[in-house]
Write a protein that holds these residues in place. Structure first.
Motif, PDB file in Angstrom:
ATOM      1  N   CYS A  68       0.826  -1.209   0.000  1.00  0.00           N
ATOM      2  CA  CYS A  68       0.000   0.000   0.000  1.00  0.00           C
ATOM      3  C   CYS A  68       0.859   1.257   0.000  1.00  0.00           C
ATOM      4  O   CYS A  68       1.924   1.311   0.637  1.00  0.00           O
ATOM      5  N   LEU A 163     -10.344   0.655   4.503  1.00  0.00           N
ATOM      6  CA  LEU A 163     -11.041   0.828   3.226  1.00  0.00           C
ATOM      7  C   LEU A 163     -11.002   2.327   2.923  1.00  0.00           C
ATOM      8  O   LEU A 163     -11.860   3.086   3.369  1.00  0.00           O
ATOM      9  N   SER A 165     -11.762   4.186   0.620  1.00  0.00           N
ATOM     10  CA  SER A 165     -12.891   4.823  -0.052  1.00  0.00           C
ATOM     11  C   SER A 165     -13.967   3.776  -0.318  1.00  0.00           C
ATOM     12  O   SER A 165     -13.691   2.582  -0.323  1.00  0.00           O
ATOM     13  N   THR A 171      -9.712   3.509  -3.863  1.00  0.00           N
ATOM     14  CA  THR A 171      -9.136   2.433  -3.054  1.00  0.00           C
ATOM     15  C   THR A 171      -8.011   1.735  -3.795  1.00  0.00           C
ATOM     16  O   THR A 171      -6.923   1.504  -3.248  1.00  0.00           O
ATOM     17  N   ARG A 175      -4.157   1.205  -2.677  1.00  0.00           N
ATOM     18  CA  ARG A 175      -3.829  -0.113  -2.144  1.00  0.00           C
ATOM     19  C   ARG A 175      -3.509  -1.174  -3.193  1.00  0.00           C
ATOM     20  O   ARG A 175      -3.102  -2.282  -2.849  1.00  0.00           O
ATOM     21  N   PHE A 180     -10.097  -3.185  -4.101  1.00  0.00           N
ATOM     22  CA  PHE A 180     -11.439  -2.791  -3.697  1.00  0.00           C
ATOM     23  C   PHE A 180     -12.422  -3.943  -3.870  1.00  0.00           C
ATOM     24  O   PHE A 180     -13.211  -4.260  -2.971  1.00  0.00           O
ATOM     25  N   SER A 183     -11.837  -6.541  -1.328  1.00  0.00           N
ATOM     26  CA  SER A 183     -12.230  -6.037  -0.005  1.00  0.00           C
ATOM     27  C   SER A 183     -13.737  -6.129   0.183  1.00  0.00           C
ATOM     28  O   SER A 183     -14.223  -6.511   1.253  1.00  0.00           O
ATOM     29  N   TYR A 208     -10.574   4.819   7.498  1.00  0.00           N
ATOM     30  CA  TYR A 208     -10.378   5.730   6.374  1.00  0.00           C
ATOM     31  C   TYR A 208      -9.114   6.531   6.615  1.00  0.00           C
ATOM     32  O   TYR A 208      -8.872   7.025   7.714  1.00  0.00           O
ATOM     33  N   SER A 211      -6.118  10.066   0.790  1.00  0.00           N
ATOM     34  CA  SER A 211      -5.259   9.576  -0.294  1.00  0.00           C
ATOM     35  C   SER A 211      -4.137  10.549  -0.623  1.00  0.00           C
ATOM     36  O   SER A 211      -3.233  10.217  -1.383  1.00  0.00           O
TER      37      SER A 211
END
Length: 352
Positions: A68, A163, A165, A171, A175, A180, A183, A208, A211
């Motif tokens: 990430c 997570l 977004s 996301t 990451r 996403f 997830s 959260y 970004s």
């Protein structure tokens, strides 16, 4: 941020060592801000001291199935640092003290430690509240992890998952491609066994973090928006959302320097210093244990290798509750991240 596939350490990046990161953070006069210690002194919080030691946050290894962009651990598949069963046993010995009520397991992906389940079972026998910081995609990464939701349920684990977004674009940008979608599937699997659902007692929390180089939006507003969007679009429910500020450590520090956002971001953090947030920082009620058993004030100090000092035992095998409770917390400029605005901790904001 451009996506990375390897850790800073693997690529021998100039910011891969704690020494270099501390060197950058230490040049605060060039940035045009005061030291964090001066800010604490102005608000009668220096020296910063614990109020209790209720939480053991344990990093069981830096190995992860993801790389990430914001990761302060610099975790990834190429990181081989893993806590041994012997060190886990030393943690269990220290945790026999009933005053420590909560164990917060982190990584990397903590589930990738081969002794993860053994350790969780030992913690359960001690009657501790267990938090696992699950990146969600690990549940789908290999068939041997597919039963993690049931394992978590068996031990009544509080699952906390990042997570960034409720949209795929944001996301995946932070990451990795496909994160996403995986997830969302993992969250649905957790919901299927009861996580996040009213009356089950199975707590599912989301995290959260921004970004880019800015502070998170209001946590309450974000939670309402996340709950509405995830329910409407994916039939996903969860308990709480934690808004966490990105601290200028490791990969996020690299991003700030590389994009010429470092000075502006540090000024934003320093200008948003909140004495109420400083009074409630997480290091005042916890201790952090590294994969090798060394002790730190928090997870961020751990990554900067700022061990406990001044006569306080710095390894879990020598853990002394009273000495750790009465220690002086080690501070540096990255601490501005936890004291800006509404504050930031592993449990979200520190002020209401």
């Amino acid at each position: 941020m451009a996506l990375a596939t390897k850790s800073l350490k693997k690529t021998n990046h100039w910011l891969s060592t704690p020494e270099k990161q501390i060197e950058v953070l230490g040049d605060f006069k060039k940035v045009g801000i005061r030291s964090f210690g001066q800010k604490l002194a102005e608000t009668d919080l220096l020296p910063l001291k614990p109020t209790s030691v209720e939480v053991f946050q344990i990093n069981v290894g830096k190995m992860c199935n993801q790389v990430c962009q914001h990761c302060h651990v610099d975790a990834g598949p190429d990181r081989k640092e893993i806590m041994t069963r012997d060190t886990m046993q030393q943690c269990l010995d220290a945790l026999a003290d009933p005053k420590i009520t909560t164990v917060d397991l982190t990584g990397g992906a903590p589930e990738m430690n081969p002794d993860f389940r053994w350790f969780v079972e030992g913690l359960s026998k001690l009657g501790k509240q267990i938090i696992v910081r699950c990146n969600l995609t690990i549940i789908l990464a290999n068939p041997k992890y597919n039963d993690l939701p049931s394992f978590f349920k068996k031990h009544n684990i509080n699952v906390v998952s990042s997570l960034p977004s409720f949209t795929a674009r944001r996301t995946n940008a932070q990451r990795g491609d496909g994160v996403f979608e995986k997830s969302i599937k993992a969250l649905q699997m957790l919901n299927e066994v009861g996580y996040g659902k009213e009356g089950t007692g199975l707590k599912l929390d989301l995290v959260y973090n921004p970004s880019g180089a800015y502070l998170p939006d209001d946590q309450v507003v974000l939670e309402m928006e996340y709950k509405r969007k995830l329910k409407e679009t994916y039939e996903i429910v969860f308990n709480d959302l934690f808004a966490i500020t990105n601290l200028p450590v490791s990969r996020f520090l690299d991003y700030l320097v590389r994009t010429d956002n470092y000075e502006e971001y540090m000024n934003e953090l320093a200008n948003a210093y909140n004495p109420m947030a400083a009074a409630g920082v997480m290091c005042r009620s916890m201790v952090s244990v590294g994969w090798d058993g060394y002790l730190y004030d928090c997870d961020f100090n751990q990554m900067l290798e700022l061990k406990l000092k001044n006569g306080v035992p710095d390894h879990v095998r020598d853990f002394d509750y009273e000495k750790v409770k009465n220690r002086e917390i080690i501070i540096n400029q990255h601490c501005f991240g936890c004291t800006a605005g509404a504050g930031s901790s592993c449990g979200g904001t520190t002020t209401k």
